[in-house]
Design a protein around this motif. Structure first.
Motif, mmCIF file in Angstrom:
data_model
loop_
_atom_site.group_PDB
_atom_site.id
_atom_site.type_symbol
_atom_site.label_atom_id
_atom_site.label_comp_id
_atom_site.label_asym_id
_atom_site.label_seq_id
_atom_site.Cartn_x
_atom_site.Cartn_y
_atom_site.Cartn_z
ATOM 1 N N UNK A 31 7.248 26.478 24.201
ATOM 2 C CA UNK A 31 7.906 26.676 22.910
ATOM 3 C C UNK A 31 8.154 25.352 22.196
ATOM 4 N N UNK A 32 8.662 24.354 22.922
ATOM 5 C CA UNK A 32 9.036 23.099 22.267
ATOM 6 C C UNK A 32 8.262 21.881 22.748
ATOM 7 N N UNK A 33 7.518 21.995 23.821
ATOM 8 C CA UNK A 33 6.875 20.846 24.454
ATOM 9 C C UNK A 33 6.017 19.990 23.556
ATOM 10 N N UNK A 34 5.187 20.598 22.713
ATOM 11 C CA UNK A 34 4.294 19.787 21.883
ATOM 12 C C UNK A 34 4.852 19.518 20.497
ATOM 13 N N UNK A 35 6.039 19.986 20.216
ATOM 14 C CA UNK A 35 6.653 19.773 18.904
ATOM 15 C C UNK A 35 7.742 18.700 18.928
ATOM 16 N N UNK A 36 8.087 18.192 20.106
ATOM 17 C CA UNK A 36 9.191 17.231 20.224
ATOM 18 C C UNK A 36 8.760 15.829 19.818
ATOM 19 N N UNK A 37 9.679 15.135 19.219
ATOM 20 C CA UNK A 37 9.475 13.721 18.945
ATOM 21 C C UNK A 37 9.624 12.967 20.270
ATOM 22 N N UNK A 38 8.969 11.808 20.360
ATOM 23 C CA UNK A 38 8.928 11.023 21.590
ATOM 24 C C UNK A 38 10.333 10.772 22.161
ATOM 25 N N UNK A 39 11.240 10.278 21.338
ATOM 26 C CA UNK A 39 12.577 9.942 21.818
ATOM 27 C C UNK A 39 13.322 11.190 22.299
ATOM 28 N N UNK A 40 13.200 12.266 21.555
ATOM 29 C CA UNK A 40 13.875 13.504 21.936
ATOM 30 C C UNK A 40 13.332 14.024 23.277
ATOM 31 N N UNK A 41 12.013 13.924 23.465
ATOM 32 C CA UNK A 41 11.417 14.364 24.717
ATOM 33 C C UNK A 41 11.966 13.562 25.891
ATOM 34 N N UNK A 42 12.024 12.227 25.746
ATOM 35 C CA UNK A 42 12.508 11.404 26.851
ATOM 36 C C UNK A 42 14.002 11.586 27.073
ATOM 37 N N UNK A 43 14.722 11.919 26.033
ATOM 38 C CA UNK A 43 16.140 12.218 26.193
ATOM 39 C C UNK A 43 16.327 13.472 27.054
ATOM 40 N N UNK A 44 15.520 14.487 26.792
ATOM 41 C CA UNK A 44 15.596 15.728 27.581
ATOM 42 C C UNK A 44 15.108 15.500 29.016
ATOM 43 N N UNK A 45 14.029 14.730 29.175
ATOM 44 C CA UNK A 45 13.531 14.404 30.519
ATOM 45 C C UNK A 45 14.608 13.661 31.285
ATOM 46 N N UNK A 46 15.260 12.704 30.621
ATOM 47 C CA UNK A 46 16.316 11.925 31.251
ATOM 48 C C UNK A 46 17.445 12.830 31.743
ATOM 49 N N UNK A 47 17.867 13.769 30.900
ATOM 50 C CA UNK A 47 18.936 14.686 31.286
ATOM 51 C C UNK A 47 18.566 15.514 32.507
ATOM 52 N N UNK A 48 17.364 16.062 32.503
ATOM 53 C CA UNK A 48 16.926 16.878 33.643
ATOM 54 C C UNK A 48 16.746 16.016 34.888
ATOM 55 N N UNK A 49 16.176 14.812 34.713
ATOM 56 C CA UNK A 49 15.988 13.902 35.846
ATOM 57 C C UNK A 49 17.318 13.563 36.502
ATOM 58 N N UNK A 50 18.313 13.212 35.698
ATOM 59 C CA UNK A 50 19.634 12.854 36.242
ATOM 60 C C UNK A 50 20.244 14.037 36.993
ATOM 61 N N UNK A 51 20.061 15.223 36.463
ATOM 62 C CA UNK A 51 20.583 16.432 37.105
ATOM 63 C C UNK A 51 19.881 16.677 38.441
ATOM 64 N N UNK A 52 18.578 16.518 38.478
ATOM 65 C CA UNK A 52 17.802 16.758 39.693
ATOM 66 C C UNK A 52 18.060 15.707 40.768
ATOM 67 N N UNK A 53 18.121 14.448 40.349
ATOM 68 C CA UNK A 53 18.137 13.352 41.323
ATOM 69 C C UNK A 53 19.510 12.755 41.577
ATOM 70 N N UNK A 54 20.413 12.913 40.625
ATOM 71 C CA UNK A 54 21.708 12.244 40.740
ATOM 72 C C UNK A 54 21.609 10.752 40.468
ATOM 73 N N UNK A 55 20.471 10.310 39.979
ATOM 74 C CA UNK A 55 20.211 8.895 39.721
ATOM 75 C C UNK A 55 20.765 8.477 38.367
ATOM 76 N N UNK A 56 20.945 7.175 38.191
ATOM 77 C CA UNK A 56 21.493 6.633 36.941
ATOM 78 C C UNK A 56 20.457 5.815 36.174
ATOM 79 N N UNK A 57 19.192 6.134 36.345
ATOM 80 C CA UNK A 57 18.127 5.407 35.638
ATOM 81 C C UNK A 57 18.228 5.639 34.137
ATOM 82 N N UNK A 58 17.765 4.670 33.358
ATOM 83 C CA UNK A 58 17.765 4.798 31.897
ATOM 84 C C UNK A 58 16.500 5.514 31.426
ATOM 85 N N UNK A 59 16.515 5.971 30.174
ATOM 86 C CA UNK A 59 15.318 6.588 29.588
ATOM 87 C C UNK A 59 14.145 5.617 29.609
#
Length: 95
Positions: A31-59
């Protein structure tokens, strides 16, 4: 010994897996994968990554690591393609 989740520290296998899973889930969303702007995509990836890993890495760290993983996975894919092309008729992958 430094923790693998420190900013700038070594990446653990679990972090790499969490990054790959997060990237696939967000970037391949039908639905949204190919319509996202680069920054918005990495912001969402970052949120999911932090939730999955518990890590504090930056975008930025995630984006950089993803580039490195893509490069290395490309090498692996090329090697696998060459190996598959070398299978002789009548043989299987185990030889």
């Amino acid at each position: 010994m430094a923790s693998s989740v420190e900013v700038g520290g070594s990446w653990s296998t679990n972090e790499d897996i969490a990054l790959c899973q997060s990237w696939v889930n967000i970037s391949h969303d039908p639905i949204t994968g190919n319509e996202m702007k680069f920054h918005h995509m990495w912001s969402k990836i970052h949120g999911e990554f932090c939730q999955r890993s518990g890590s504090i890495r930056t975008e930025m760290a995630l984006s950089s690591r993803c580039k490195l993983l893509n490069k290395e996975l490309g090498k692996w894919k090329n090697a696998l393609t060459k190996a598959m092309a070398n299978i002789q008729s009548g043989q299987n992958l185990r030889g």
